[in-house]
Design a protein around this motif. Structure first.
Motif, PDB file in Angstrom:
ATOM      1  N   THR A 154       0.847  -1.194   0.000  1.00 54.43           N
ATOM      2  CA  THR A 154       0.000   0.000   0.000  1.00 54.43           C
ATOM      3  C   THR A 154       0.883   1.246   0.000  1.00 54.43           C
ATOM      4  O   THR A 154       1.807   1.345   0.818  1.00 54.43           O
ATOM      5  N   PRO A 155       0.654   2.213  -0.887  1.00 59.07           N
ATOM      6  CA  PRO A 155       1.462   3.439  -0.866  1.00 59.07           C
ATOM      7  C   PRO A 155       1.410   4.101   0.513  1.00 59.07           C
ATOM      8  O   PRO A 155       0.370   4.110   1.174  1.00 59.07           O
ATOM      9  N   GLU A 156       2.524   4.650   0.926  1.00 56.60           N
ATOM     10  CA  GLU A 156       2.609   5.256   2.257  1.00 56.60           C
ATOM     11  C   GLU A 156       1.585   6.372   2.436  1.00 56.60           C
ATOM     12  O   GLU A 156       0.946   6.485   3.486  1.00 56.60           O
ATOM     13  N   CYS A 157       1.396   7.195   1.410  1.00 56.47           N
ATOM     14  CA  CYS A 157       0.438   8.297   1.522  1.00 56.47           C
ATOM     15  C   CYS A 157      -0.986   7.773   1.684  1.00 56.47           C
ATOM     16  O   CYS A 157      -1.811   8.361   2.404  1.00 56.47           O
ATOM     17  N   TYR A 158      -1.289   6.662   1.018  1.00 56.28           N
ATOM     18  CA  TYR A 158      -2.610   6.031   1.103  1.00 56.28           C
ATOM     19  C   TYR A 158      -2.827   5.481   2.509  1.00 56.28           C
ATOM     20  O   TYR A 158      -3.873   5.706   3.133  1.00 56.28           O
ATOM     21  N   ALA A 159      -1.824   4.762   3.018  1.00 59.09           N
ATOM     22  CA  ALA A 159      -1.930   4.168   4.354  1.00 59.09           C
ATOM     23  C   ALA A 159      -2.071   5.244   5.423  1.00 59.09           C
ATOM     24  O   ALA A 159      -2.860   5.096   6.372  1.00 59.09           O
ATOM     25  N   ASP A 160      -1.337   6.332   5.281  1.00 62.11           N
ATOM     26  CA  ASP A 160      -1.397   7.410   6.268  1.00 62.11           C
ATOM     27  C   ASP A 160      -2.799   8.019   6.327  1.00 62.11           C
ATOM     28  O   ASP A 160      -3.342   8.268   7.414  1.00 62.11           O
ATOM     29  N   LEU A 161      -3.397   8.277   5.155  1.00 55.56           N
ATOM     30  CA  LEU A 161      -4.741   8.851   5.130  1.00 55.56           C
ATOM     31  C   LEU A 161      -5.759   7.872   5.708  1.00 55.56           C
ATOM     32  O   LEU A 161      -6.657   8.254   6.459  1.00 55.56           O
TER      33      LEU A 161
END
Length: 472
Positions: A330-337
C-alpha cells in the motif's frame, strides 16, 4: 409517445431550497389542526404535519394511470424533474437486491422516457431503458430517502444515483423510487475484478466517494450507514461514477446532537465508528471512519474483519484500537490517510473536503513523490494479483452480516473482556487465532451475507473522551 408537457416557469410543485419536511417554528398543523411536529410544505404552501403533507402528495399523484411531473427542482446548477410513472409503464421486474430497508428491482420502461433539463431545454432517455425500482420496508423509509434525494439534488445535482420519479406497486400499495440502474456495488465489483483494478482506479473511486460524501455533509446530514454495499457504480448513456445510496438512516447532524443515542443502532459492525459502538452521538467524522474501512477493503478485496467472529468481543477490541492490518504494498500516503480516517479520536479524522482534495491529487495531479509511491505499489499489485482468489475472498465467518439490520442492544458485557494492548499484536495475528478456532465452521458454512447481526453496546468503562469535530 406519452410525453409530459411542462414549462420551466410553471410547474405543479417546485423545490427551490431545502424545505421538504423542514421543521417549522409553529406547532399547530394548518390542515388537521393537531399540535405536534410541523413542517414547511411547498406543495400546500403552508405549515402542516407529516401526515397532511403525505396526503397532499397523494392528491398531487391523482390518477395513477396518468404520467405527470410531480416536482421540479431548481438546483444550483441545473433543473431536475421528479415524475409520476404509472406502474404499467414497467415490465419484466426482476428482484436484484435486498437490504435492511427494502428491495431493489430491475425493470424495463415500455413507453415514454425519463426527462431531464439541461441547457435551457428538456431532453429524454430512449424508450426501453432499464431502470431500478426501489421498494422500502416502510413508508417512513421511503420519505426519508426521498427527502435526501430532493435536498442533495438541489445542492449538487446527480451526486447520487439519478432519481427520476415515483411509482406504486398495485399489490401492496407501497410507493417506489424510480432511479437509474446501477452496474454493481463496489463490494461485488472489487471482489470480481480485484486482479485488474489498479491503484489509479482505487484513487478515482475514492475521489468520487469523497465528493458524494461532501455533498451529503454540506446538506447538514450524516449518512450513518456507509459501507461498500451502499456504494454503486453507475452508467446511464455514459459513465457517471461511484455513487452513495441507501439513506434510510440519514439524519441532520444538528438533530443527532440534540438527543441521546438510541440503545438500538443499525449498521454493519466493521464499518461502525467506535464512538457509535459506545452509544455516543453521530457526527460527520463517524462517516469518515466508514470511509477509512472502505479504503482498506479496496486494497484487500474483502470486507474488514470478515474472517473472524463479529461479536461483543470484536466491538470492544475496535473501541480499544483494533484495525485491519495494512496490506503489503500500500502506498505510504494512502496508508497514512486511511489510518487518519479510522483514528479512535474522531477529532483527528479529516473532513470530506480534505478527502476529496487528497484523492483528487492521487488520481489527477500527483507530484513526483506520489507518482513514485503509486508506481512502486502498482508493481507489487501486479505481482500479487495472480494469487488473489475471489471465491476464497467470499468465504466469511458465519456471524458476519453485510446487510444493515435493526441491531439489539447488548448491555451485559463479560467483565473478563478487559481492554487489550494491541501494540504487540497485529490484526493479522488476531485473525489467525480466530480462524483456527472457527476454521471448520467457516468451511462447512460459507456465507456472503447474513440477515441479522447484533452490534453490542460497549460498556461505559471503556469509553474515551473523544472531542467532537463536525467540520465538513
Amino acid at each position: 409517445m406519452d410525453e409530459p408537457i411542462v414549462s420551466k416557469e410553471k410547474s405543479p410543485f417546485t423545490i427551490t431550497a431545502q424545505k421538504l419536511f423542514e421543521m417549522s417554528s409553529k406547532n399547530l398543523c394548518n390542515g388537521c389542526k393537531v399540535e405536534g411536529n410541523i413542517f414547511l410544505n411547498l406543495l400546500e404552501h403552508g405549515e402542516f404535519c407529516r401526515d397532511c403533507i403525505e396526503k397532499g402528495f397523494e392528491r398531487e399523484i391523482g390518477d395513477e394511470t396518468e404520467r405527470k411531473i410531480l416536482i421540479i427542482i431548481y438546483g444550483k446548477d441545473n433543473v431536475y424533474a421528479i415524475e409520476w410513472f404509472p406502474y404499467g409503464y414497467f415490465e419484466n421486474l426482476l428482484k436484484i437486491g435486498e437490504g435492511g430497508y427494502g428491495s431493489v428491482y430491475k425493470a424495463k420502461m415500455l413507453t415514454g422516457a425519463t426527462i431531464f433539463w439541461n441547457n435551457d431545454s428538456w431532453f429524454m432517455e430512449f424508450d426501453g431503458t432499464e431502470h431500478a425500482l426501489k421498494k422500502f420496508s416502510s413508508t417512513q423509509d421511503f420519505w426519508n430517502e426521498f427527502k435526501v434525494y430532493t435536498e442533495c439534488m438541489y445542492n449538487n445535482g446527480y451526486w447520487s444515483v439519478p432519481c427520476h420519479g415515483v411509482t406504486r406497486d398495485p399489490i401492496d400499495k407501497q410507493l417506489m423510487l424510480v432511479t437509474t440502474l446501477a452496474e454493481d456495488d463496489i463490494r461485488s465489483y472489487t471482489r470480481r475484478h480485484f486482479a485488474e483494478i489498479t491503484w489509479y482506479d482505487r484513487a478515482k473511486q475514492l475521489r468520487e466517494l469523497a465528493d458524494n460524501l461532501f455533498v451529503i455533509h454540506s446538506a447538514g446530514r450524516v449518512h450513518k450507514d456507509l459501507h461498500s454495499g451502499n456504494i454503486l457504480r453507475v452508467y446511464r448513456d455514459k459513465w457517471l461514477g461511484t455513487r452513495i445510496v441507501d439513506f434510510g438512516l440519514s439524519k441532520y447532524v444538528k438533530n443527532e446532537q440534540e438527543k441521546d443515542q438510541a440503545d438500538d443502532i443499525r449498521g454493519v459492525l466493521p464499518y461502525i465508528a467506535p464512538e457509535i459502538l459506545r452509544r455516543e452521538k453521530y457526527t460527520f467524522r463517524s462517516d469518515i471512519y466508514s470511509y477509512g474501512m472502505i479504503m482498506w477493503e479496496l486494497t484487500s478485496g474483502r470486507p474488514p474483519f470478515s474472517t473472524i467472529e463479529n461479536d461483543t468481543s470484536l466491538a470492544i477490541k475496535i473501541c480499544n484500537g483494533l484495525r485491519p492490518e495494512i496490506i503489503e504494498g500500500t502506498p505510504e500516503c494512502y496508508a497514512d490517510l486511511m489510518k487518519r480516517c479510522w483514528d479512535n479520536d474522531q477529532s483527528k479524522r479529516p473532513c470530506a473536503m480534505h478527502l476529496f482534495n487528497v484523492t483528487f491529487n492521487w488520481a489527477e495531479n500527483r507530484d513526483d513523490e506520489m507518482e513514485k509511491q503509486f508506481a512502486e505499489a502498482e508493481i507489487i499489485r501486479k505481482k500479487d494479483a495472480i494469487h488473489y482468489d475471489s471465491t476464497k475472498a467470499a468465504i466469511m465467518h458465519p456471524s458476519v452480516s453485510l446487510k444493515s439490520s435493526i441491531l439489539p442492544n447488548t448491555k451485559d458485557i463479560n467483565s473478563s473482556l478487559a481492554p487489550i494492548d494491541f501494540t504487540e499484536m497485529t490484526s493479522n495475528d488476531y485473525s489467525l487465532i480466530n480462524i483456527k478456532d472457527h476454521e471448520n465452521e467457516i468451511q462447512n458454512n460459507p456465507t456472503e451475507e447474513r440477515d441479522e447481526l447484533e452490534i453490542p453496546d460497549v460498556d461505559e468503562s471503556i469509553k474515551s473522551n473523544n472531542q467532537e469535530n463536525d467540520d465538513i
